[in-house]
Design a protein around this motif. Sequence first.
Motif, mmCIF file in Angstrom:
data_model
loop_
_atom_site.group_PDB
_atom_site.id
_atom_site.type_symbol
_atom_site.label_atom_id
_atom_site.label_comp_id
_atom_site.label_asym_id
_atom_site.label_seq_id
_atom_site.Cartn_x
_atom_site.Cartn_y
_atom_site.Cartn_z
ATOM 1 N N LYS A 212 10.175 3.315 -10.230
ATOM 2 C CA LYS A 212 10.566 2.798 -8.911
ATOM 3 C C LYS A 212 9.395 2.085 -8.237
ATOM 4 O O LYS A 212 9.564 1.059 -7.567
ATOM 5 C CB LYS A 212 11.053 3.946 -8.022
ATOM 6 C CG LYS A 212 12.417 4.466 -8.424
ATOM 7 C CD LYS A 212 12.869 5.535 -7.453
ATOM 8 C CE LYS A 212 14.279 6.042 -7.819
ATOM 9 N NZ LYS A 212 14.731 7.070 -6.879
ATOM 10 N N ARG A 213 8.194 2.656 -8.426
ATOM 11 C CA ARG A 213 7.007 2.036 -7.823
ATOM 12 C C ARG A 213 6.771 0.642 -8.403
ATOM 13 O O ARG A 213 6.467 -0.306 -7.698
ATOM 14 C CB ARG A 213 5.792 2.925 -8.063
ATOM 15 C CG ARG A 213 4.537 2.392 -7.368
ATOM 16 C CD ARG A 213 3.399 3.399 -7.396
ATOM 17 N NE ARG A 213 2.995 3.679 -8.766
ATOM 18 C CZ ARG A 213 2.961 4.901 -9.295
ATOM 19 N NH1 ARG A 213 3.326 5.954 -8.579
ATOM 20 N NH2 ARG A 213 2.571 5.090 -10.546
ATOM 21 N N LYS A 214 6.968 0.530 -9.721
ATOM 22 C CA LYS A 214 6.752 -0.750 -10.392
ATOM 23 C C LYS A 214 7.735 -1.809 -9.876
ATOM 24 O O LYS A 214 7.352 -2.950 -9.587
ATOM 25 C CB LYS A 214 6.913 -0.565 -11.904
ATOM 26 C CG LYS A 214 6.680 -1.842 -12.704
ATOM 27 C CD LYS A 214 6.868 -1.561 -14.193
ATOM 28 C CE LYS A 214 6.694 -2.847 -14.989
ATOM 29 N NZ LYS A 214 6.927 -2.615 -16.428
ATOM 30 N N VAL A 215 9.000 -1.369 -9.781
ATOM 31 C CA VAL A 215 10.025 -2.302 -9.281
ATOM 32 C C VAL A 215 9.718 -2.720 -7.844
ATOM 33 O O VAL A 215 9.810 -3.895 -7.477
ATOM 34 C CB VAL A 215 11.426 -1.666 -9.379
ATOM 35 C CG1 VAL A 215 12.465 -2.534 -8.674
ATOM 36 C CG2 VAL A 215 11.811 -1.454 -10.833
ATOM 37 N N ARG A 216 9.365 -1.738 -7.011
ATOM 38 C CA ARG A 216 9.097 -2.021 -5.591
ATOM 39 C C ARG A 216 7.889 -2.944 -5.416
ATOM 40 O O ARG A 216 7.930 -3.909 -4.640
ATOM 41 C CB ARG A 216 8.853 -0.701 -4.857
ATOM 42 C CG ARG A 216 8.521 -0.838 -3.371
ATOM 43 C CD ARG A 216 9.671 -1.371 -2.594
ATOM 44 N NE ARG A 216 9.397 -1.387 -1.163
ATOM 45 C CZ ARG A 216 10.083 -2.058 -0.275
ATOM 46 N NH1 ARG A 216 11.103 -2.804 -0.680
ATOM 47 N NH2 ARG A 216 9.777 -2.009 1.002
ATOM 48 N N VAL A 217 6.834 -2.661 -6.143
ATOM 49 C CA VAL A 217 5.612 -3.479 -6.038
ATOM 50 C C VAL A 217 5.886 -4.907 -6.490
ATOM 51 O O VAL A 217 5.487 -5.885 -5.850
ATOM 52 C CB VAL A 217 4.473 -2.850 -6.869
ATOM 53 C CG1 VAL A 217 3.304 -3.848 -7.024
ATOM 54 C CG2 VAL A 217 3.982 -1.576 -6.204
ATOM 55 N N SER A 218 6.606 -5.029 -7.617
ATOM 56 C CA SER A 218 6.936 -6.365 -8.132
ATOM 57 C C SER A 218 7.764 -7.143 -7.112
ATOM 58 O O SER A 218 7.537 -8.335 -6.871
ATOM 59 C CB SER A 218 7.704 -6.228 -9.450
ATOM 60 O OG SER A 218 8.097 -7.492 -9.916
ATOM 61 N N ASP B 6 0.837 -1.216 0.000
ATOM 62 C CA ASP B 6 0.000 0.000 0.000
ATOM 63 C C ASP B 6 0.864 1.256 0.000
ATOM 64 O O ASP B 6 0.585 2.233 -0.715
ATOM 65 C CB ASP B 6 -0.915 0.011 1.234
ATOM 66 C CG ASP B 6 -2.070 -0.970 1.078
ATOM 67 O OD1 ASP B 6 -2.326 -1.422 -0.059
ATOM 68 O OD2 ASP B 6 -2.704 -1.311 2.113
ATOM 69 N N GLN B 7 1.927 1.214 0.812
ATOM 70 C CA GLN B 7 2.822 2.384 0.851
ATOM 71 C C GLN B 7 3.493 2.605 -0.494
ATOM 72 O O GLN B 7 3.649 3.750 -0.952
ATOM 73 C CB GLN B 7 3.888 2.176 1.931
ATOM 74 C CG GLN B 7 3.336 2.268 3.352
ATOM 75 C CD GLN B 7 4.394 1.957 4.393
ATOM 76 O OE1 GLN B 7 5.551 1.694 4.047
ATOM 77 N NE2 GLN B 7 4.004 1.993 5.665
ATOM 78 N N ALA B 8 3.882 1.492 -1.146
ATOM 79 C CA ALA B 8 4.536 1.613 -2.462
ATOM 80 C C ALA B 8 3.562 2.131 -3.512
ATOM 81 O O ALA B 8 3.901 2.989 -4.341
ATOM 82 C CB ALA B 8 5.097 0.261 -2.889
ATOM 83 N N LEU B 9 2.339 1.612 -3.495
ATOM 84 C CA LEU B 9 1.352 1.990 -4.515
ATOM 85 C C LEU B 9 0.909 3.446 -4.370
ATOM 86 O O LEU B 9 0.712 4.159 -5.371
ATOM 87 C CB LEU B 9 0.129 1.068 -4.430
ATOM 88 C CG LEU B 9 0.327 -0.370 -4.971
ATOM 89 C CD1 LEU B 9 -0.837 -1.254 -4.579
ATOM 90 C CD2 LEU B 9 0.473 -0.322 -6.508
ATOM 91 N N TYR B 10 0.741 3.856 -3.122
ATOM 92 C CA TYR B 10 0.169 5.192 -2.918
ATOM 93 C C TYR B 10 1.177 6.220 -2.395
ATOM 94 O O TYR B 10 0.878 7.400 -2.316
ATOM 95 C CB TYR B 10 -1.011 5.107 -1.936
ATOM 96 C CG TYR B 10 -2.070 4.151 -2.430
ATOM 97 C CD1 TYR B 10 -2.838 4.457 -3.566
ATOM 98 C CD2 TYR B 10 -2.285 2.936 -1.772
ATOM 99 C CE1 TYR B 10 -3.794 3.554 -4.023
ATOM 100 C CE2 TYR B 10 -3.226 2.044 -2.222
ATOM 101 C CZ TYR B 10 -3.994 2.356 -3.355
ATOM 102 O OH TYR B 10 -4.928 1.486 -3.808
ATOM 103 N N GLY B 11 2.342 5.747 -2.069
ATOM 104 C CA GLY B 11 3.308 6.697 -1.503
ATOM 105 C C GLY B 11 4.482 6.998 -2.413
ATOM 106 O O GLY B 11 5.254 7.925 -2.140
ATOM 107 N N MET B 12 4.685 6.199 -3.443
ATOM 108 C CA MET B 12 5.825 6.415 -4.351
ATOM 109 C C MET B 12 5.343 7.091 -5.629
ATOM 110 O O MET B 12 4.427 6.583 -6.290
ATOM 111 C CB MET B 12 6.508 5.068 -4.687
ATOM 112 C CG MET B 12 7.147 4.409 -3.474
ATOM 113 S SD MET B 12 8.019 2.877 -3.896
ATOM 114 C CE MET B 12 9.429 3.544 -4.765
ATOM 115 N N ARG B 13 5.983 8.250 -5.981
ATOM 116 C CA ARG B 13 5.525 9.020 -7.146
ATOM 117 C C ARG B 13 6.192 8.552 -8.430
ATOM 118 O O ARG B 13 5.612 8.674 -9.506
ATOM 119 C CB ARG B 13 5.827 10.506 -6.932
ATOM 120 C CG ARG B 13 5.039 11.056 -5.738
ATOM 121 C CD ARG B 13 5.198 12.529 -5.622
ATOM 122 N NE ARG B 13 4.411 13.048 -4.522
ATOM 123 C CZ ARG B 13 4.304 14.334 -4.242
ATOM 124 N NH1 ARG B 13 4.950 15.220 -4.976
ATOM 125 N NH2 ARG B 13 3.584 14.722 -3.223
#
Length: 753
Positions: A415-421, A404-411
């Motif tokens: 980077k968000r894609k890498v983190r979520v994956s 949740d933090q990655a999806l809604y906290g990373m602009r």
Amino acid sequence: MPDNQSDFDKEKDRLAFTKAYMERLITSQETGQQSLKKRQEDTLENLSFKDSSLRYQEMLSHANFMKLSRDQLESLKKLRYKPYFARIDFHRKEKPERETFYIGKTSLFDRETQMPIILDWRSPLANVYYEGRLGEVSYEALGERYEGRVSLKRQYQIEEGQLLNYRDIDMTTKDELLQDSLAQHAERRLSEIVSTIQEEQNRIIRADLRKPIIVQGAAGSGKTTIALHRISYFLYTMKEIFRPEEMLILAPNRLFIHYISEVLPELGVERARQTTYIDFVTKAAGIQWPIITQHKVLMQSVEGDGNSDVLLAAEFKGSKEFKDVLDEYVQLLKGDYRIQQDFNLSGFRIKSAKAINRLFFEEYSYFPYEIRVQKIKAVLQSELRRKKKQILEKVAEKYDEALDQALYGMRNPEKRKVRVSFLITRKEERLEEIKKEAKTAVSKFMKLYPKMNALDSYKELFEEETFLSIYQADSDSLKNMRELTRKAFTNKQLYSEDLAGIFYLKTFLTGIHPDDQAKKVVIDEAQDYSYLEIYSLRRAFQTDLFTIVGDLAQGIYQYRGLSRWETLKEDIFPKANYLTLQKTYRTTIEIMMLANDLLELMPAKLPTAEPVVRHGDVPAFLQTEKGWQKTFLQLFNELENAGMKSFAIVTKSKAEAEDAKAHLDRFNLYFEVLGEDQDELGERMILPAYLSKGLEFDVVFLYSCFHPFQMNESDMKMLYVAMTRPLHRLYMIGSHPEDFLLQHVHPDRFCKV
């Protein structure tokens, strides 16, 4: 023959009816109804009852037979040719008319009226036959007391289904009946004892079944058969609670087990386990190593090949002192089960080390160590199953929060894609890691506990460092004891005295397998057991239901055995009843007087045996001078012609047994030398004294050539054992009367051949 012929005819009719009823009952179990009807008609036709027996015929023809158990059926088959041995006529106080009861080895009831056709000798009413006098008597049954009057006590002589004779019993005829029984030969006496049980024997058989019992019985007092009858009485009284398979009879050797085997089926206890202490413990403890038995040690000592250190080691290993050493040792071993780390799953604590140790040392303290470990394993498995789901949910929740933090906290989209994956993949990996770890977590943790077995632990005890850490006092004899024991270990051997220590450790470490458990134990020749042997049995079975019989005067293993019965009462069985049997029924007055003279020579003052009034020939001494073998052969033939059937040549040593065999072989007179593991008893035996314990023969020849009996406690007890084996005749064959210590007895006690 009874004076009243009419009475005799009535008794013949009663026996014929009983046999017919039993045959009818047996047939009803084994054939169909048509065959049964035909058999019944044939039976009735063949009966020659008088008019007075019409009621018997009517009972037989109208009997409604129900299914018997296999045991009942087998019992009937065995006893149909001798269904009963006694009768009492009883007049109840509240019902003064006469009731007649026939007493046998098992009960038989009219299937319609449930009235007894035969009364079991173990029943409360039958006790009146053994203990009561003619006249006013009382007995107890099911907590109630019954009073009445006995007007007749009668005993029967029945052979092969035929009534030969009967006698009405008062004190005089009671003695006559006993005399007749004692005059029989060895092969008949054992199975007939139930019909001649004496009052003092009966009291021991029926003593409080809820308490242990210790019986000091003189040689020939019937203590062994009384112990077996007590088991039979126990099973009869407690049949709703105990099964024969839960009984354990510990006998001195396999030969003795075979000897008593003939009486066990008739007592209904053939399914009781019968074994020796060595055989029982080696099986229960899973010991494969050969055993250096106490018999071998004794023979080495007798024949001059012994080592006094072996005797001292045996004495220590059987003592209360060694039991205290073992108690300290098991506490030391218990410390190895204390763990220092929590039980975790992937960093999550499932159960703390403190809580796990509390289970082992407190909550499960009454279980053996390995059983505690298995119970802790089950607890950890249960806790793991319960908490694994919570852990998986917590871990999943943690990763879901990070997502949740990655999806809604990373602009930054990349980077968000890498983190979520990464988080999605890692979440699945982490959950799988936890699931995989959970599969082996308990078994991995359980490896923190030591794996112990009784034999390995016992061996470790005799290492210098271990032993001295427990038993600070040391001496040359203890050092020699440890050295002898370790030497036996190196050769993969054990002394018989080691078995008690191993068995005792096993009760703490792993416990006894259910198949080896017993609820009721009989120990025969108990004077030859060490303190630790009996203590370890008491701890293993956790029961007070022990029947312990022995004779301190026959303690030939005095270096390791019991010297006083008080030791058992003080430390092992404080609630035990202690009873004595001093009357001896085996041998004649002349033989027993000689044996009693020997008893007087022993250091410990033991009560002398009281022989019943049965006279015979004075014991005789045959000197081994030139031509003695021909004299022996002539004597043997005379004894055979006089009706003697069983003969034993008893020696002090095995070497002498072999020498006696060689002499007899030259005259084509076959005698068999008995070995320690032999389980057959013939009519012509040669055996060392230690193997003769508990046995009896019509004629006994004591033979001495290499090892005369000495004035020491062990030799005197061995000689006493040998002298008390014969029923009728005793002969001593040696170079001099002094070989049998006859210089210390009254000169009239023996004669020369």
